[in-house]
Design an enzyme around this catalytic site. Structure first.
Site, mmCIF file in Angstrom:
data_model
loop_
_atom_site.group_PDB
_atom_site.id
_atom_site.type_symbol
_atom_site.label_atom_id
_atom_site.label_comp_id
_atom_site.label_asym_id
_atom_site.label_seq_id
_atom_site.Cartn_x
_atom_site.Cartn_y
_atom_site.Cartn_z
ATOM 1 N N HIS A 109 -3.306 7.482 2.583
ATOM 2 C CA HIS A 109 -3.778 6.137 1.889
ATOM 3 C C HIS A 109 -5.152 5.915 2.409
ATOM 4 O O HIS A 109 -5.541 6.138 3.752
ATOM 5 C CB HIS A 109 -2.688 5.006 2.661
ATOM 6 C CG HIS A 109 -3.249 3.554 2.367
ATOM 7 N ND1 HIS A 109 -3.562 3.142 0.939
ATOM 8 C CD2 HIS A 109 -3.138 2.678 3.091
ATOM 9 C CE1 HIS A 109 -3.891 2.102 0.938
ATOM 10 N NE2 HIS A 109 -3.839 1.365 2.319
ATOM 11 N N CYS A 112 1.018 -1.128 0.038
ATOM 12 C CA CYS A 112 -0.148 -0.143 -0.009
ATOM 13 C C CYS A 112 0.730 1.220 0.122
ATOM 14 O O CYS A 112 0.350 2.321 -0.475
ATOM 15 C CB CYS A 112 -1.135 0.099 1.324
ATOM 16 S SG CYS A 112 -2.097 -1.292 1.225
ATOM 17 N N ASN A 161 -10.167 0.111 -0.126
ATOM 18 C CA ASN A 161 -8.566 0.250 -0.388
ATOM 19 C C ASN A 161 -8.100 -0.419 -1.451
ATOM 20 O O ASN A 161 -8.172 -1.726 -1.875
ATOM 21 C CB ASN A 161 -8.282 -0.625 0.995
ATOM 22 C CG ASN A 161 -6.891 -0.646 1.185
ATOM 23 O OD1 ASN A 161 -5.946 -0.441 0.283
ATOM 24 N ND2 ASN A 161 -6.310 -1.291 2.422
#
Ligand code: UT7
Length: 323
Positions: free
Chosen positions: A250, A113, A280
């Site tokens: 994020h 990520c 996500n």
């Protein structure tokens, strides 16, 4: 001095939207649980003909259009992904070919990520080192391919998509009034590698594997790690949270975003949130959020923008950019 200045951004999302309620017949969950615990309301899921390479190519073309450039103008492609089309060659090379680009060089970068934040930092070093003048930085993922669709603790959290940014060498004075990448901080710590990982790979099982996560454990570390690298970045740049125009974190969980912003003293109206729309999307989450905030006119030339991410490894990092 040379600065890496943002010329354009772009995004691409799979056609199919999957709402929280669509999970209700598949696993024991509810729209209410997902929305309350994560802030996610929907995510895009790739069809068979939509891959990390095709989404990455579409996002790259959108960023090039936004920058008023063509693939001929690009020297380097850095693709952040954990879901490449193949184990090798690098999906970045596939995207390079799809763009009709047969000069320069391209490679993949893997920091889960945190990939896009690592990739922007890497591109900035190539530009400032004089090895490239214009870099396409892409985050593209198809996490739907590595989800265990019977595991409610993970399958509801992730989505597919791609975002891209064109960075170009520009002149700066060395002050934080310069446009471009100004400061940043990257970290990793492999003692946490079993808290968020994929249980397969070419050198171990010979399979692709499925994503496994101890969500509560990741959550427990997230806010502290995120705020540490941001404070290091603030201190390197000599700024405070009040100097920021936009915080683009994020997009994993709205509760993590809110808690990080609160701890850092970043006002709620400066936080770009797209986790409700995309879920996500790992390395694609920051550039997807960026392109939404650029397209709707929030992020403008001259704005001070802070990017941040944290993910598997653990890896984490922050980058400060003047638009
Ligand atoms: O991008 C990389 C970084 N990743 C992250 O940042 C993810 C970090 N973690 C999180 O965002 C959160 O920990 C989750 C959203 C994954 C989970 O939220 P939580 O508040 O930490 O919940 P939990 O794991 O403590 O689970 C609470 C309960 C459990 O049931 P019991 O043990 O209390 O009976 C889970 O089994 O919720 C249950 N649960 C679910 N219930 C309905 C777990 N997943 C689901 C689900 N639907 N999808």
């Amino acid at each position: 001095m040379i600065r890496s200045v943002v010329r354009g951004t772009g995004a691409a999302l799979p056609r199919r939207i999957m709402k929280n309620a669509d999970f209700e017949g598949m696993v024991e969950t509810s729209d209410e649980w997902i929305a309350q615990r994560t802030g996610i309301r929907q995510r895009h899921i790739a069809a068979d003909d939509e891959t990390t390479a095709s989404l990455g190519e579409a996002a790259a073309r959108a960023a090039l259009d936004n920058a008023g450039l063509t693939p001929d103008d690009i020297d380097l492609i850095v693709l952040a992904t954990s879901t490449p089309n193949n184990t090798f060659p690098a999906t970045a090379v596939d995207i390079q070919n799809r763009l009709g680009m047969h000069h320069g060089f391209a490679f993949d970068l893997q920091a889960v990520c945190s990939g896009f934040v690592y990739a922007v930092t890497t591109a900035d070093l190539y530009i400032r080192g004089g090895l490239a003048k214009r870099v396409l930085v892409i985050g593209s993922e198809t996490f739907s391919r590595i989800l265990d669709w019977s595991d409610r603790s993970t399958c509801v959290l992730f989505g597919d998509g791609a975002g891209a940014m064109v960075l170009e060498a520009g002149e700066g004075t060395g002050s934080i009034a310069d446009r471009g990448v100004l400061a940043g901080s990257l970290r990793s710590d492999g003692t946490h590698k079993d808290k968020l990982f994929v249980d397969g790979g070419p050198s171990t099982t010979g399979t692709v594997g499925y994503l496994r996560m101890e969500g509560r454990e990741v959550f427990k570390h997230a806010v502290g790690m995120i705020t540490d690298v941001i404070e290091a970045t603030f201190s390197a740049a000599g700024i405070t949270a009040e100097d920021l125009d936009w915080f683009v974190p994020h997009q994993a969980n709205k509760r993590i975003i809110d808690a990080s912003a609160k701890k850092l003293g970043i006002a709620e109206q400066k936080v770009v949130v797209t986790v409700d729309l995309h879920g996500n999307t790992s390395a694609a989450s920051v550039p997807l959020a960026l392109s939404v905030a650029v397209a709707d006119g929030r992020i403008k030339k001259g704005d001070l923008v802070l990017l941040e991410a944290m993910g598997g490894g653990f890896t984490w990092g922050a980058v400060l950019v003047r638009w």
